[in-house]
Design an enzyme around this catalytic site. Structure first.
Site, PDB file in Angstrom:
ATOM      1  N   ASN A  46     -74.627  20.431  88.568  1.00 44.71           N
ATOM      2  CA  ASN A  46     -75.468  20.882  87.459  1.00 44.71           C
ATOM      3  C   ASN A  46     -74.727  20.701  86.139  1.00 44.71           C
ATOM      4  O   ASN A  46     -74.318  21.671  85.492  1.00 44.71           O
ATOM      5  CB  ASN A  46     -75.873  22.347  87.671  1.00 44.71           C
ATOM      6  N   ARG A  66     -76.381  22.493  82.650  1.00 46.20           N
ATOM      7  CA  ARG A  66     -77.761  22.029  82.445  1.00 46.20           C
ATOM      8  C   ARG A  66     -78.734  23.192  82.496  1.00 46.20           C
ATOM      9  O   ARG A  66     -79.654  23.287  81.685  1.00 46.20           O
ATOM     10  CB  ARG A  66     -78.146  20.961  83.468  1.00 46.20           C
ATOM     11  N   CYS A  67     -78.553  24.094  83.457  1.00 46.60           N
ATOM     12  CA  CYS A  67     -79.439  25.258  83.562  1.00 46.60           C
ATOM     13  C   CYS A  67     -79.444  26.078  82.279  1.00 46.60           C
ATOM     14  O   CYS A  67     -80.477  26.638  81.896  1.00 46.60           O
ATOM     15  CB  CYS A  67     -78.994  26.163  84.706  1.00 46.60           C
ATOM     16  N   MET A  68     -78.295  26.185  81.628  1.00 49.54           N
ATOM     17  CA  MET A  68     -78.152  27.079  80.479  1.00 49.54           C
ATOM     18  C   MET A  68     -78.537  26.430  79.156  1.00 49.54           C
ATOM     19  O   MET A  68     -78.260  26.990  78.094  1.00 49.54           O
ATOM     20  CB  MET A  68     -76.709  27.587  80.388  1.00 49.54           C
TER      21      MET A  68
END
Length: 407
Positions: free
Chosen positions: A351, A396-398
């Site tokens: 990620n 990427r999630c954040m």
């Protein structure tokens, strides 16, 4: 002049939305963390410091960083926005007419900074100074939440996602996250950065009940050249994919959508936990889940009103190669032996956030995978993630890109 446009996963990243973890994490406990979709409680101060390092690394790469709390404060300064948000979140059906009226009035009298903190971070009955004749507050325990905290707002990728010339305001799968979308709806409608700007709202910007049509941005990869890759995970449904695809096609913003059916379990809650785009021809993949034989469909427009052709594709890698006009993709798998690879995938080794072709941000703890990226010619800008990673989300999630170049 900056613009609201995301043309790829790997072009130069220019502007991004983050949310620093603060009050919401202080309301996370061992007894409620699973209900709030966390596996554990985080050390709040350490998580904030790690997030600051992430934001600093982005700025060092000439990326403009917008912070959700700041945008929400500035949006609440618009009276219409404040009234809409409170009417939406503090409804008579949710609280009963008497308590809803009293609670809305209490919140309306707050300054915008304090109100934004409460909307994002939550409010317990023990923290509520007002009295109401309603039954509901009299039946609650002091530590029950009047307004639930939103610790998953840390993962700004999911709630909205920019795809070429517009944005999807995503109907979230889990009740613990559904209020998040209203904050983004308000920001994109009333905040000065977005109000009056020329961009499309594909999906989700209305007061409908979306039933099973769920989409989360961690499943949506804008791979470029008019193509979009979407994972059907435990959080994104086929109904959601088809509704988003129809809107993209009707707006003339995408030429095809590639949809991959993922296993429905937590280790791959979104596509970007097992696969990310790192360079024009290069992807990071966790092979234990991203097998070549995963059921895959290719959706293409049929006419101009959002109808589509749907055809099976027997290899998602070949489908991506075709969409991007490439002979062969370069695949980098998670590093280490099978034990190490499983541990590092769980800690978000796949990620990563690409800031420009071949340059990514990832957690420093994933040493085997980072070494493998380096040997393959990918530069990894490492950030600390011992606390943030326990939330089951990486760089990427954040992050929610708002402006990124084409490839």
């Amino acid at each position: 002049m900056s613009k609201l446009y995301v043309g790829s996963e790997v072009g130069q990243l220019r502007r991004v939305l983050l949310n620093r973890p603060e009050r919401a994490l202080t309301h996370l406990t061992p007894s409620n963390c699973h209900e709030l979709l966390f596996d554990d409680v985080l050390a709040v101060e350490a998580a904030g410091e790690e997030h600051d390092a992430f934001a600093r690394t982005l700025r060092e790469q000439d990326v403009e960083v917008l912070l959700l709390h700041d945008l929400l404060v500035e949006t609440l300064a618009v009276p219409e926005a404040k009234q809409w948000l409170l009417n939406t979140q503090i409804s008579d059906f949710r609280y009963g007419p008497t308590f809803a009226r009293d609670l809305r009035q209490y919140l309306l009298e707050m300054d915008d900074e304090h109100l934004a903190t409460i909307l994002l971070g939550g409010l317990a009955y023990s923290e509520l100074p007002i009295q109401s004749s309603s039954m509901l507050p009299k039946m609650k325990r002091p530590l029950d939440f009047v307004i639930e905290p939103l610790p998953n707002h840390l993962f700004t990728r999911d709630t909205s996602c920019w795809v070429y010339g517009g944005v999807s305001l995503n109907p979230m799968m889990m009740p613990a996250r559904q209020r998040e979308t209203n904050h983004l709806r308000a920001i994109y409608r009333w905040h000065p950065i977005f109000a009056g700007q020329d961009f499309i709202k594909y999906f989700g910007d209305d007061d409908l009940h979306y039933d099973n049509a769920n989409v989360e941005g961690g499943d949506v990869l804008v791979i470029g050249k008019g193509a979009v890759l979407i994972g059907m995970s435990e959080r994104t449904t086929p109904q959601g994919v088809e509704n988003l695809a129809a809107s993209l096609f009707k707006a003339g913003q995408a030429s095809e959508v590639i949809a991959i059916d993922l296993p429905k379990h937590r280790s791959c809650m979104h596509l970007d936990t097992v696969m990310t785009h790192m360079d024009v021809d290069t992807f990071s993949v966790y092979p234990e889940i991203m097998r070549k034989d995963l059921d895959t469909w290719r959706l293409t427009p049929k006419g101009t009103d959002g109808e589509m052709h749907v055809e099976a594709s027997h290899n998602y890698l070949h489908a991506i190669e075709s969409a991007l006009g490439l002979d062969q993709l370069k695949i980098i798998t998670t590093g280490g032996d099978s034990y190490e690879a499983e541990r590092e995938q769980w800690n978000d080794a796949n990620n990563v956030l690409t800031v420009k072709p071949g340059v990514v941000i990832g957690y420093e703890r994933n040493v085997y995978t980072n070494e493998k990226y380096d040997k393959a010619g990918i530069q990894v800008l490492t950030v600390p993630g011992n606390e943030l990673g326990r939330g089951r989300g990486g760089a990427r999630c954040m992050s929610c890109p708002i402006e990124r170049d084409d490839i």
